[in-house]
Design an enzyme around this catalytic site. Structure first.
Site, mmCIF file in Angstrom:
data_model
loop_
_atom_site.group_PDB
_atom_site.id
_atom_site.type_symbol
_atom_site.label_atom_id
_atom_site.label_comp_id
_atom_site.label_asym_id
_atom_site.label_seq_id
_atom_site.Cartn_x
_atom_site.Cartn_y
_atom_site.Cartn_z
ATOM 1 N N ASP A 164 0.611 -1.437 0.019
ATOM 2 C CA ASP A 164 -0.152 0.447 -0.225
ATOM 3 C C ASP A 164 1.529 1.005 0.065
ATOM 4 O O ASP A 164 1.938 1.486 0.178
ATOM 5 C CB ASP A 164 -1.068 0.397 1.316
ATOM 6 C CG ASP A 164 -2.045 1.477 1.538
ATOM 7 O OD1 ASP A 164 -2.126 1.206 0.751
ATOM 8 O OD2 ASP A 164 -2.325 1.960 2.298
ATOM 9 N N SER A 165 0.650 2.474 0.149
ATOM 10 C CA SER A 165 1.031 3.400 0.034
ATOM 11 C C SER A 165 1.357 4.115 1.175
ATOM 12 O O SER A 165 2.544 4.505 1.286
ATOM 13 C CB SER A 165 0.395 4.993 -0.518
ATOM 14 O OG SER A 165 -0.860 4.904 -0.138
ATOM 15 N N CYS A 223 -4.407 -1.839 -1.516
ATOM 16 C CA CYS A 223 -4.716 -0.495 -2.148
ATOM 17 C C CYS A 223 -5.936 -0.309 -3.237
ATOM 18 O O CYS A 223 -5.011 -0.789 -4.138
ATOM 19 C CB CYS A 223 -3.374 0.355 -2.487
ATOM 20 S SG CYS A 223 -2.885 1.655 -3.071
ATOM 21 N N THR A 250 -6.806 2.611 -4.957
ATOM 22 C CA THR A 250 -6.182 3.471 -6.070
ATOM 23 C C THR A 250 -5.446 2.434 -6.905
ATOM 24 O O THR A 250 -5.655 2.163 -8.107
ATOM 25 C CB THR A 250 -5.293 4.521 -5.258
ATOM 26 O OG1 THR A 250 -6.196 5.325 -4.412
ATOM 27 C CG2 THR A 250 -5.038 5.860 -6.951
ATOM 28 N N GLU A 295 -3.806 8.864 8.387
ATOM 29 C CA GLU A 295 -1.665 8.912 8.647
ATOM 30 C C GLU A 295 -1.816 8.992 10.111
ATOM 31 O O GLU A 295 -0.973 9.502 11.010
ATOM 32 C CB GLU A 295 -1.337 9.204 7.831
ATOM 33 C CG GLU A 295 -1.733 8.405 6.124
ATOM 34 C CD GLU A 295 -0.730 6.687 6.319
ATOM 35 O OE1 GLU A 295 0.577 7.257 6.534
ATOM 36 O OE2 GLU A 295 -0.680 5.733 5.844
ATOM 37 N N CYS A 308 -11.047 2.342 0.157
ATOM 38 C CA CYS A 308 -9.793 2.776 0.749
ATOM 39 C C CYS A 308 -9.519 1.990 1.974
ATOM 40 O O CYS A 308 -10.149 2.583 2.551
ATOM 41 C CB CYS A 308 -9.818 4.794 0.491
ATOM 42 S SG CYS A 308 -7.644 5.186 0.803
ATOM 43 N N HIS A 361 -7.183 3.201 3.800
ATOM 44 C CA HIS A 361 -7.360 4.027 4.853
ATOM 45 C C HIS A 361 -8.393 3.401 5.985
ATOM 46 O O HIS A 361 -8.368 4.483 6.848
ATOM 47 C CB HIS A 361 -6.057 4.920 4.893
ATOM 48 C CG HIS A 361 -5.314 5.074 4.180
ATOM 49 N ND1 HIS A 361 -4.567 4.265 2.960
ATOM 50 C CD2 HIS A 361 -3.612 5.431 4.873
ATOM 51 C CE1 HIS A 361 -3.481 4.444 3.233
ATOM 52 N NE2 HIS A 361 -2.906 5.564 4.377
#
Ligand code: DGL
Length: 265
Positions: free
Chosen positions: A8-9, A71, A73, A149, A181, A183
């Site tokens: 993931d990012s 992720c 995206t 985050e 997402c 997150h």
């Protein structure tokens, strides 16, 4: 070739790692957080595809046996390119999320995600093909990733931002909301408060674990009992990542290192 690779990012994919670990505690996991290039959600399709291919190549170089694209995206923009170029099976998060949403029996499904995920229409298209009678509406929520985050999953500022993003979907009559997402499960306390108890919030974490177990049973390793482990690699050192990873995993990550993935192709 004995680890499951996940990327993931940032911290979002840890929600998927956690679900996988609960179901497959014997496995060894290599998690890559591309923190140097976070966020992916505001970047163009071509850039996200390049980052995703680079992250996948790095994990394949480290000998993973399966690649979980944790992720949305990257799954939305790059799953086909990843599957085409990868020598190991690739599992994305969009289809498992769609299956989880359709299983709620809702007629109106709202999808929240990054700008990239909503713009790609990956969820909207998958829902239209697997649940043709379902009505779908997508809403990009660009401020959610920084809030996750920051660890502000249960915070008045997040409530306010969620109110702004969710109101159009709630007024439209969404019965189920896909957290599109990885997150966003970290924001559940605020999201549940704002959406109210009548709206079901679904994410793909547990259904991704179902896909791995159902579709790749031959790769599952049960030989370590409950003694699997997690190695975490980041592309940029981040105290914040460590703090949130510790909260999600319930302990300090045992193995954490900063890596340079630019040379992987
Ligand atoms: N967690 C990611 C997702 O599921 C990406 C968030 C970001 O980097 O913008 O889309």
């Amino acid at each position: 070739m004995n680890q499951i690779g996940i990327f993931d990012s940032g911290v979002g994919g840890l929600t998927v790692l956690k679900a996988l670990r609960e179901r497959l505690p014997s496995e060894r996991y290599l998690y890559l957080g591309d923190t140097a290039r976070l966020p992916y959600g505001t970047k163009t399709a071509a850039t996200v595809r390049r980052y995703a291919l680079n992250a996948a190549a790095h994990l394949v170089d480290h000998g993973v046996k399966l690649l979980v694209v944790a992720c949305n995206t990257a799954s939305s923009y790059a799953l086909d390119a990843l599957a085409e170029s990868s020598p190991v099976p690739v599992v994305g998060v969009v289809l498992p999320g769609v299956r989880a949403a359709l299983a709620t029996g809702a007629h109106r499904i709202g999808v929240i995600g990054t700008e990239g995920t909503i713009r790609s229409a990956a969820y909207q298209d998958a829902l239209a093909s697997l649940g043709p009678s379902v009505e779908v509406r997508g809403e990009p929520c660009p401020l959610f990733v920084p809030l996750a985050e920051e660890g502000w999953g249960d915070h008045p500022v997040t409530d306010q931002v969620a109110h702004h993003y969710l109101t159009p979907l709630l007024e439209w009559g969404a019965e189920t909301l896909i957290l599109g997402c990885t997150h966003y499960p970290l924001l559940r306390p605020s999201l549940e408060r704002v959406a109210g108890s009548a709206v079901r919030l679904v994410d793909s974490a547990s259904t991704v674990a179902d896909s791995v177990i159902g579709d790749h049973a031959e790769l599952i390793d049960t030989s370590h009992g409950d003694a699997g482990d997690v190695h975490i690699q980041l592309t940029d050192a981040s105290d914040r990542f460590l703090r949130i990873a510790t909260a999600i995993l319930g302990h300090n990550p045992e193995h954490l290192e900063v890596v340079d993935i630019d040379s992987a192709v």
